[in-house]
Write a protein that holds these residues in place. Sequence first.
Motif, PDB file in Angstrom:
ATOM      1  N   CYS A  46      37.916 -56.701 -21.727  1.00  0.00           N
ATOM      2  CA  CYS A  46      37.569 -56.123 -20.438  1.00  0.00           C
ATOM      3  C   CYS A  46      37.177 -57.225 -19.457  1.00  0.00           C
ATOM      4  CB  CYS A  46      36.461 -55.095 -20.572  1.00  0.00           C
ATOM      5  SG  CYS A  46      34.857 -55.751 -21.037  1.00  0.00           S
ATOM      6  N   LEU A  47      37.313 -56.929 -18.175  1.00  0.00           N
ATOM      7  CA  LEU A  47      37.095 -57.930 -17.139  1.00  0.00           C
ATOM      8  C   LEU A  47      35.701 -58.519 -17.202  1.00  0.00           C
ATOM      9  CD1 LEU A  47      38.885 -56.130 -14.193  1.00  0.00           C
ATOM     10  CD2 LEU A  47      39.589 -58.240 -15.321  1.00  0.00           C
ATOM     11  N   LEU A  48      34.715 -57.670 -17.476  1.00  0.00           N
ATOM     12  CA  LEU A  48      33.347 -58.173 -17.516  1.00  0.00           C
ATOM     13  C   LEU A  48      33.206 -59.246 -18.592  1.00  0.00           C
ATOM     14  CD1 LEU A  48      31.412 -54.841 -17.053  1.00  0.00           C
ATOM     15  CD2 LEU A  48      31.419 -56.799 -15.513  1.00  0.00           C
ATOM     16  N   ALA A  49      33.740 -58.976 -19.777  1.00  0.00           N
ATOM     17  CA  ALA A  49      33.647 -59.976 -20.846  1.00  0.00           C
ATOM     18  C   ALA A  49      34.358 -61.258 -20.439  1.00  0.00           C
ATOM     19  CB  ALA A  49      34.249 -59.410 -22.128  1.00  0.00           C
ATOM     20  N   GLN A  50      35.497 -61.123 -19.764  1.00  0.00           N
ATOM     21  CA  GLN A  50      36.221 -62.322 -19.335  1.00  0.00           C
ATOM     22  C   GLN A  50      35.377 -63.158 -18.381  1.00  0.00           C
ATOM     23  OE1 GLN A  50      40.236 -61.670 -17.876  1.00  0.00           O
ATOM     24  NE2 GLN A  50      40.573 -60.053 -19.378  1.00  0.00           N
ATOM     25  N   LYS A  51      34.798 -62.499 -17.395  1.00  0.00           N
ATOM     26  CA  LYS A  51      34.035 -63.241 -16.392  1.00  0.00           C
ATOM     27  C   LYS A  51      32.774 -63.853 -16.992  1.00  0.00           C
ATOM     28  CE  LYS A  51      36.893 -62.429 -13.112  1.00  0.00           C
ATOM     29  NZ  LYS A  51      37.740 -63.546 -12.631  1.00  0.00           N
ATOM     30  N   GLU A  83      35.622 -56.713  -6.013  1.00  0.00           N
ATOM     31  CA  GLU A  83      36.883 -57.296  -6.491  1.00  0.00           C
ATOM     32  C   GLU A  83      37.186 -56.817  -7.911  1.00  0.00           C
ATOM     33  OE1 GLU A  83      36.789 -61.477  -6.172  1.00  0.00           O
ATOM     34  OE2 GLU A  83      36.490 -61.497  -4.004  1.00  0.00           O
ATOM     35  N   LEU A  84      36.136 -56.779  -8.723  1.00  0.00           N
ATOM     36  CA  LEU A  84      36.312 -56.327 -10.095  1.00  0.00           C
ATOM     37  C   LEU A  84      36.849 -54.893 -10.122  1.00  0.00           C
ATOM     38  CD1 LEU A  84      35.436 -58.404 -12.189  1.00  0.00           C
ATOM     39  CD2 LEU A  84      33.488 -56.979 -12.717  1.00  0.00           C
ATOM     40  N   VAL A  85      36.237 -54.030  -9.340  1.00  0.00           N
ATOM     41  CA  VAL A  85      36.661 -52.625  -9.318  1.00  0.00           C
ATOM     42  C   VAL A  85      38.054 -52.506  -8.706  1.00  0.00           C
ATOM     43  CG1 VAL A  85      36.115 -50.352  -8.391  1.00  0.00           C
ATOM     44  CG2 VAL A  85      34.290 -51.825  -9.250  1.00  0.00           C
ATOM     45  N   GLY A  86      38.320 -53.320  -7.694  1.00  0.00           N
ATOM     46  CA  GLY A  86      39.622 -53.248  -7.050  1.00  0.00           C
ATOM     47  C   GLY A  86      40.779 -53.598  -7.965  1.00  0.00           C
TER      48      GLY A  86
END
Lengths: 157, 157
Positions: A111-116, B135-138
Amino acid sequence: MKLPESAEWALHSVTALAQVPSEAVSARRLAEHFGLPAPYLSKQLALLVRAGVLSASTGPRGGFRLARSASSLTLLDVVEAIGGSADPYTCHEIRQQGRGAAPPEECIEPCLLAQKMREAYLAWRESLRAVVISELVGSLSDEVVARTRASLTRTAG
Amino acid sequence: MKLPESAEWALHSVTALAQVPSEAVSARRLAEHFGLPAPYLSKQLALLVRAGVLSASTGPRGGFRLARSASSLTLLDVVEAIGGSADPYTCHEIRQQGRGAAPPEECIEPCLLAQKMREAYLAWRESLRAVVISELVGSLSDEVVARTRASLTRTAG
DNA sequence: GTTACATTACTCGGATAGTCCCTGTCCGAGTGTGCGTGG
DNA sequence: CCACGCACACTCGGACAGGGACTATCCGAGTAATGTAAC
Protein backbone atom coordinates in the motif's frame (compact mmCIF):
# COMPACT_ATOMS: atom_id res chain seq x y z
CA MET A 1 9.66 6.24 17.98
CA LYS A 2 12.62 5.69 20.23
CA LEU A 3 16.09 4.28 19.85
CA PRO A 4 17.38 2.43 22.92
CA GLU A 5 19.75 4.40 25.11
CA SER A 6 22.32 1.70 24.55
CA ALA A 7 22.66 2.95 20.99
CA GLU A 8 24.37 6.03 22.38
CA TRP A 9 26.73 3.83 24.38
CA ALA A 10 27.58 1.75 21.34
CA LEU A 11 28.26 4.77 19.17
CA HIS A 12 30.51 6.39 21.76
CA SER A 13 32.27 3.11 22.45
CA VAL A 14 33.06 2.55 18.78
CA THR A 15 34.38 6.07 18.30
CA ALA A 16 36.44 5.68 21.46
CA LEU A 17 37.90 2.36 20.29
CA ALA A 18 38.75 3.97 16.98
CA GLN A 19 41.01 6.34 18.91
CA VAL A 20 42.94 3.48 20.52
CA PRO A 21 43.90 1.11 17.71
CA SER A 22 47.06 -0.13 19.43
CA GLU A 23 45.56 -2.34 22.14
CA ALA A 24 42.33 -4.02 23.14
CA VAL A 25 40.12 -2.26 25.71
CA SER A 26 38.04 -4.22 28.18
CA ALA A 27 34.36 -3.55 28.76
CA ARG A 28 35.10 -2.61 32.35
CA ARG A 29 37.58 0.06 31.30
CA LEU A 30 35.20 1.48 28.74
CA ALA A 31 32.43 1.57 31.34
CA GLU A 32 34.67 3.46 33.76
CA HIS A 33 35.65 5.84 31.00
CA PHE A 34 32.02 6.77 30.32
CA GLY A 35 30.60 6.22 33.80
CA LEU A 36 28.25 3.47 32.64
CA PRO A 37 27.18 0.14 34.18
CA ALA A 38 29.78 -2.35 32.99
CA PRO A 39 27.68 -5.53 32.71
CA TYR A 40 25.03 -4.05 30.47
CA LEU A 41 27.62 -2.33 28.32
CA SER A 42 29.20 -5.76 27.85
CA LYS A 43 25.97 -7.01 26.39
CA GLN A 44 25.90 -4.21 23.83
CA LEU A 45 29.52 -4.76 22.90
CA ALA A 46 28.75 -8.44 22.39
CA LEU A 47 26.08 -7.42 19.89
CA LEU A 48 28.66 -5.36 18.04
CA VAL A 49 30.95 -8.39 17.94
CA ARG A 50 28.19 -10.59 16.56
CA ALA A 51 27.56 -8.01 13.84
CA GLY A 52 31.22 -7.95 12.84
CA VAL A 53 31.87 -4.38 13.97
CA LEU A 54 34.15 -5.26 16.87
CA SER A 55 36.35 -8.25 17.63
CA ALA A 56 36.72 -9.62 21.15
CA SER A 57 39.65 -11.39 22.76
CA THR A 58 39.59 -13.04 26.17
CA GLY A 59 42.19 -13.42 28.86
CA PRO A 60 44.58 -10.82 30.29
CA ARG A 61 45.26 -7.89 27.98
CA GLY A 62 42.10 -8.97 26.18
CA GLY A 63 39.10 -6.84 25.35
CA PHE A 64 37.47 -5.24 22.33
CA ARG A 65 38.90 -3.57 19.27
CA LEU A 66 37.60 -2.63 15.85
CA ALA A 67 37.09 -5.64 13.60
CA ARG A 68 37.46 -3.51 10.47
CA SER A 69 39.23 -0.30 9.64
CA ALA A 70 37.54 2.84 10.91
CA SER A 71 37.30 4.06 7.33
CA SER A 72 35.01 1.16 6.41
CA LEU A 73 32.68 1.59 9.38
CA THR A 74 29.69 3.90 9.30
CA LEU A 75 27.13 4.98 11.86
CA LEU A 76 24.64 2.70 10.12
CA ASP A 77 26.80 -0.34 10.86
CA VAL A 78 26.73 0.45 14.56
CA VAL A 79 23.02 1.24 14.72
CA GLU A 80 22.20 -1.90 12.75
CA ALA A 81 24.27 -4.00 15.13
CA ILE A 82 22.37 -2.73 18.17
CA GLY A 83 19.08 -3.73 16.61
CA GLY A 84 17.84 -0.31 15.57
CA SER A 85 17.91 -1.40 11.98
CA ALA A 86 14.33 -2.61 11.67
CA ASP A 87 11.92 -0.41 9.74
CA PRO A 88 10.02 1.49 12.45
CA TYR A 89 6.82 1.25 10.43
CA THR A 90 5.40 -2.20 9.79
CA CYS A 91 2.40 -2.64 7.50
CA HIS A 92 -0.18 -5.04 8.94
CA GLU A 93 -2.31 -4.95 5.80
CA ILE A 94 -5.30 -3.59 7.61
CA ARG A 95 -6.66 -2.62 4.20
CA GLN A 96 -7.55 -6.32 3.81
CA GLN A 97 -9.47 -6.44 7.09
CA GLY A 98 -12.84 -5.29 8.31
CA ARG A 99 -15.89 -4.20 6.37
CA GLY A 100 -13.92 -2.18 3.83
CA ALA A 101 -11.50 -5.02 3.06
CA ALA A 102 -9.85 -4.78 -0.32
CA PRO A 103 -9.81 -7.93 -2.49
CA PRO A 104 -6.41 -9.66 -2.64
CA GLU A 105 -5.97 -8.93 -6.35
CA GLU A 106 -5.77 -5.23 -5.46
CA CYS A 107 -3.07 -5.83 -2.87
CA ILE A 108 -0.30 -7.26 -5.03
CA GLU A 109 1.92 -4.26 -4.47
CA PRO A 110 2.34 -2.78 -0.97
CA CYS A 111 0.00 0.00 0.00
CA LEU A 112 1.07 3.58 -0.66
CA LEU A 113 1.45 4.41 3.01
CA ALA A 114 3.91 1.57 3.55
CA GLN A 115 5.84 2.66 0.47
CA LYS A 116 6.15 6.25 1.62
CA MET A 117 7.05 5.31 5.16
CA ARG A 118 9.72 3.00 3.81
CA GLU A 119 11.16 5.74 1.63
CA ALA A 120 11.53 7.94 4.69
CA TYR A 121 13.23 5.10 6.54
CA LEU A 122 15.64 4.58 3.66
CA ALA A 123 16.47 8.29 3.69
CA TRP A 124 17.34 7.95 7.37
CA ARG A 125 19.55 4.96 6.66
CA GLU A 126 21.38 6.67 3.83
CA SER A 127 22.05 9.67 6.01
CA LEU A 128 23.64 7.40 8.61
CA ARG A 129 25.56 5.43 6.01
CA ALA A 130 27.18 8.65 4.80
CA VAL A 131 28.96 9.20 8.13
CA VAL A 132 32.23 7.28 8.38
CA ILE A 133 33.78 6.65 11.78
CA SER A 134 37.28 7.63 10.67
CA GLU A 135 36.06 11.03 9.51
CA LEU A 136 34.32 11.56 12.81
CA VAL A 137 37.46 10.71 14.76
CA GLY A 138 39.64 12.75 12.40
CA SER A 139 37.69 15.89 13.21
CA LEU A 140 38.44 15.60 16.91
CA SER A 141 41.16 17.79 18.38
CA ASP A 142 44.44 16.18 19.39
CA GLU A 143 43.78 17.16 22.96
CA VAL A 144 40.55 15.18 23.09
CA VAL A 145 42.14 12.13 21.49
CA ALA A 146 45.03 12.30 23.95
CA ARG A 147 42.65 12.33 26.91
CA THR A 148 40.68 9.39 25.53
CA ARG A 149 43.85 7.38 25.01
CA ALA A 150 45.07 8.23 28.51
CA SER A 151 41.81 7.05 30.04
CA LEU A 152 41.49 3.86 28.03
CA THR A 153 45.09 2.73 27.75
CA ARG A 154 46.08 0.06 30.20
CA THR A 155 49.33 1.64 31.29
CA ALA A 156 47.67 4.81 32.47
CA GLY A 157 45.01 3.28 34.67
CA MET B 1 13.57 1.62 16.86
CA LYS B 2 9.88 1.06 16.55
CA LEU B 3 6.89 3.18 15.71
CA PRO B 4 3.70 2.22 17.59
CA GLU B 5 1.25 0.14 15.62
CA SER B 6 -1.32 2.82 16.21
CA ALA B 7 0.62 4.99 13.79
CA GLU B 8 -0.57 2.73 11.02
CA TRP B 9 -4.13 3.09 12.22
CA ALA B 10 -3.85 6.85 12.34
CA LEU B 11 -2.39 7.08 8.84
CA HIS B 12 -5.07 4.84 7.36
CA SER B 13 -7.80 6.66 9.26
CA VAL B 14 -6.70 10.05 7.98
CA THR B 15 -6.49 8.86 4.38
CA ALA B 16 -9.91 7.24 4.75
CA LEU B 17 -11.44 10.42 6.17
CA ALA B 18 -9.91 12.36 3.30
CA GLN B 19 -12.06 10.23 0.98
CA VAL B 20 -15.27 11.14 2.81
CA PRO B 21 -15.26 14.92 3.13
CA SER B 22 -19.05 15.23 3.09
CA GLU B 23 -19.92 13.89 6.54
CA ALA B 24 -18.34 13.07 9.88
CA VAL B 25 -17.39 9.46 10.57
CA SER B 26 -17.58 8.02 14.05
CA ALA B 27 -14.73 6.09 15.62
CA ARG B 28 -16.91 3.01 15.80
CA ARG B 29 -17.57 3.08 12.08
CA LEU B 30 -13.89 3.56 11.28
CA ALA B 31 -13.01 0.66 13.56
CA GLU B 32 -15.50 -1.59 11.79
CA HIS B 33 -14.14 -0.48 8.45
CA PHE B 34 -10.62 -1.56 9.36
CA GLY B 35 -11.45 -4.39 11.74
CA LEU B 36 -9.79 -2.66 14.69
CA PRO B 37 -10.71 -2.32 18.40
CA ALA B 38 -12.89 0.75 18.56
CA PRO B 39 -11.99 2.11 22.04
CA TYR B 40 -8.27 2.24 21.44
CA LEU B 41 -8.74 3.73 17.99
CA SER B 42 -10.77 6.47 19.67
CA LYS B 43 -7.79 7.35 21.79
CA GLN B 44 -5.57 7.74 18.74
CA LEU B 45 -8.15 9.87 16.96
CA ALA B 46 -8.34 12.05 20.05
CA LEU B 47 -4.59 12.62 19.74
CA LEU B 48 -5.09 13.70 16.14
CA VAL B 49 -7.78 16.14 17.27
CA ARG B 50 -5.49 17.61 19.91
CA ALA B 51 -2.82 18.11 17.25
CA GLY B 52 -5.22 19.94 14.96
CA VAL B 53 -5.28 17.28 12.25
CA LEU B 54 -8.88 16.20 12.83
CA SER B 55 -11.92 17.91 14.29
CA ALA B 56 -14.44 16.05 16.42
CA SER B 57 -18.17 16.66 16.84
CA THR B 58 -20.36 14.89 19.37
CA GLY B 59 -23.95 13.79 19.33
CA PRO B 60 -25.87 12.03 16.57
CA ARG B 61 -24.33 12.40 13.13
CA GLY B 62 -21.17 13.41 14.93
CA GLY B 63 -17.70 11.96 14.54
CA PHE B 64 -14.39 12.94 13.03
CA ARG B 65 -13.42 14.80 9.91
CA LEU B 66 -10.32 16.56 8.63
CA ALA B 67 -9.64 19.81 10.43
CA ARG B 68 -7.69 21.19 7.45
CA SER B 69 -7.73 20.58 3.73
CA ALA B 70 -6.13 17.34 2.61
CA SER B 71 -3.71 19.36 0.50
CA SER B 72 -2.26 21.00 3.60
CA LEU B 73 -1.80 17.76 5.54
CA THR B 74 1.32 15.64 5.25
CA LEU B 75 2.36 12.30 6.67
CA LEU B 76 4.60 14.16 9.08
CA ASP B 77 1.59 15.93 10.60
CA VAL B 78 -0.04 12.58 11.35
CA VAL B 79 3.10 10.93 12.72
CA GLU B 80 3.84 13.95 14.87
CA ALA B 81 0.34 13.88 16.29
CA ILE B 82 0.66 10.24 17.37
CA GLY B 83 3.81 11.05 19.29
CA GLY B 84 6.32 9.54 16.89
CA SER B 85 7.83 12.94 16.37
CA ALA B 86 10.49 12.83 19.06
CA ASP B 87 14.07 12.41 17.91
CA PRO B 88 14.78 8.69 18.38
CA TYR B 89 18.32 9.47 19.50
CA THR B 90 18.75 11.46 22.69
CA CYS B 91 22.19 12.63 23.77
CA HIS B 92 22.79 12.06 27.47
CA GLU B 93 26.16 13.85 27.39
CA ILE B 94 28.04 10.80 28.53
CA ARG B 95 31.18 12.53 27.29
CA GLN B 96 30.99 14.63 30.47
CA GLN B 97 30.79 11.59 32.73
CA GLY B 98 33.23 9.00 34.02
CA ARG B 99 36.99 9.02 34.05
CA GLY B 100 37.31 10.47 30.56
CA ALA B 101 34.92 13.32 31.24
CA ALA B 102 35.40 16.31 28.98
CA PRO B 103 35.55 19.75 30.63
CA PRO B 104 32.37 21.83 30.16
CA GLU B 105 34.13 24.44 28.03
CA GLU B 106 34.63 21.76 25.37
CA CYS B 107 30.96 20.86 25.37
CA ILE B 108 29.42 24.15 24.28
CA GLU B 109 28.26 22.69 21.00
CA PRO B 110 26.57 19.27 20.87
CA CYS B 111 28.79 16.29 20.28
CA LEU B 112 29.34 15.13 16.71
CA LEU B 113 27.39 11.92 17.17
CA ALA B 114 24.30 13.78 18.30
CA GLN B 115 24.65 16.15 15.34
CA LYS B 116 24.89 13.34 12.80
CA MET B 117 22.04 11.38 14.33
CA ARG B 118 19.93 14.50 14.28
CA GLU B 119 20.71 15.10 10.61
CA ALA B 120 19.48 11.61 9.79
CA TYR B 121 16.33 12.25 11.81
CA LEU B 122 15.71 15.50 9.94
CA ALA B 123 16.13 13.65 6.63
CA TRP B 124 13.43 11.24 7.78
CA ARG B 125 11.14 14.10 8.71
CA GLU B 126 11.63 15.90 5.42
CA SER B 127 10.85 12.73 3.52
CA LEU B 128 7.56 12.44 5.40
CA ARG B 129 6.78 16.13 5.01
CA ALA B 130 7.05 15.76 1.25
CA VAL B 131 4.06 13.39 1.09
CA VAL B 132 0.74 15.25 0.99
CA ILE B 133 -2.45 13.42 1.89
CA SER B 134 -4.39 14.81 -1.06
CA GLU B 135 -1.81 13.44 -3.52
CA LEU B 136 -1.98 10.06 -1.84
CA VAL B 137 -5.77 9.95 -2.11
CA GLY B 138 -5.69 11.29 -5.64
CA SER B 139 -3.62 8.35 -6.79
CA LEU B 140 -6.25 5.87 -5.63
CA SER B 141 -8.55 4.33 -8.20
CA ASP B 142 -12.19 5.44 -8.30
CA GLU B 143 -13.22 1.92 -7.41
CA VAL B 144 -11.27 1.94 -4.17
CA VAL B 145 -12.60 5.35 -3.20
CA ALA B 146 -16.15 4.22 -3.92
CA ARG B 147 -15.77 1.19 -1.66
CA THR B 148 -14.32 3.31 1.12
CA ARG B 149 -17.20 5.77 0.88
CA ALA B 150 -19.73 2.95 0.86
CA SER B 151 -18.26 1.45 3.99
CA LEU B 152 -17.88 4.69 5.93
CA THR B 153 -20.95 6.61 4.85
CA ARG B 154 -23.83 6.51 7.30
CA THR B 155 -26.53 5.75 4.77
CA ALA B 156 -24.88 2.56 3.61
CA GLY B 157 -24.35 0.91 6.94
C1' DG C 1 -48.30 25.44 10.20
C1' DT C 2 -44.92 26.89 13.44
C1' DT C 3 -42.35 26.82 17.51
C1' DA C 4 -40.68 25.49 21.80
C1' DC C 5 -39.28 21.73 24.54
C1' DA C 6 -38.23 17.31 26.68
C1' DT C 7 -36.63 12.86 25.33
C1' DT C 8 -33.42 10.04 23.39
C1' DA C 9 -29.77 7.93 21.47
C1' DC C 10 -25.41 8.65 19.95
C1' DT C 11 -20.84 10.72 20.32
C1' DC C 12 -16.24 11.80 22.41
C1' DG C 13 -12.82 11.92 26.47
C1' DG C 14 -10.36 10.31 30.46
C1' DA C 15 -9.32 6.79 34.04
C1' DT C 16 -8.17 1.73 34.57
C1' DA C 17 -5.60 -3.35 33.89
C1' DG C 18 -2.46 -6.61 30.90
C1' DT C 19 1.69 -7.59 28.16
C1' DC C 20 6.13 -7.02 25.85
C1' DC C 21 10.71 -4.90 25.34
C1' DC C 22 14.46 -2.26 27.35
C1' DT C 23 17.32 -1.60 31.49
C1' DG C 24 20.17 -3.38 35.00
C1' DT C 25 22.46 -7.31 37.44
C1' DC C 26 24.66 -11.61 38.39
C1' DC C 27 27.63 -15.70 37.85
C1' DG C 28 30.11 -19.43 35.12
C1' DA C 29 33.24 -21.06 31.06
C1' DG C 30 37.34 -20.08 28.56
C1' DT C 31 41.98 -18.24 27.75
C1' DG C 32 46.40 -15.67 27.40
C1' DT C 33 49.79 -14.12 30.71
C1' DG C 34 53.32 -14.40 33.89
C1' DC C 35 56.15 -16.74 37.07
C1' DG C 36 58.56 -20.50 38.97
C1' DT C 37 61.23 -24.46 38.15
C1' DG C 38 64.16 -27.61 35.98
C1' DG C 39 67.63 -28.55 32.54
C1' DC D 1 70.58 -18.58 30.01
C1' DC D 2 66.54 -20.97 28.01
C1' DA D 3 62.41 -23.93 27.72
C1' DC D 4 58.62 -25.89 29.79
C1' DG D 5 54.53 -26.32 32.59
C1' DC D 6 51.29 -24.72 35.88
C1' DA D 7 48.54 -21.66 38.52
C1' DC D 8 46.30 -17.48 38.12
C1' DA D 9 43.76 -13.59 37.22
C1' DC D 10 41.37 -11.47 33.82
C1' DT D 11 38.20 -11.58 30.01
C1' DC D 12 33.77 -12.44 27.52
C1' DG D 13 29.07 -14.75 27.06
C1' DG D 14 24.58 -16.15 28.51
C1' DA D 15 20.83 -16.61 32.21
C1' DC D 16 17.88 -13.93 35.73
C1' DA D 17 14.64 -9.76 37.96
C1' DG D 18 12.53 -4.76 37.66
C1' DG D 19 10.42 -0.71 35.25
C1' DG D 20 8.18 1.91 31.54
C1' DA D 21 5.64 2.24 27.23
C1' DC D 22 2.28 0.38 24.11
C1' DT D 23 -2.06 -2.27 23.72
C1' DA D 24 -6.64 -3.07 25.06
C1' DT D 25 -10.91 -1.95 27.73
C1' DC D 26 -14.50 0.26 30.38
C1' DC D 27 -17.77 3.84 31.77
C1' DG D 28 -19.36 8.74 32.43
C1' DA D 29 -20.22 13.76 30.60
C1' DG D 30 -21.97 16.26 26.85
C1' DT D 31 -24.58 17.27 22.71
C1' DA D 32 -27.31 17.47 18.40
C1' DA D 33 -31.20 15.36 16.20
C1' DT D 34 -36.00 14.13 16.74
C1' DG D 35 -40.62 13.46 17.88
C1' DT D 36 -44.36 15.66 20.37
C1' DA D 37 -47.41 18.85 22.00
C1' DA D 38 -49.01 23.41 22.62
C1' DC D 39 -50.06 27.80 20.40
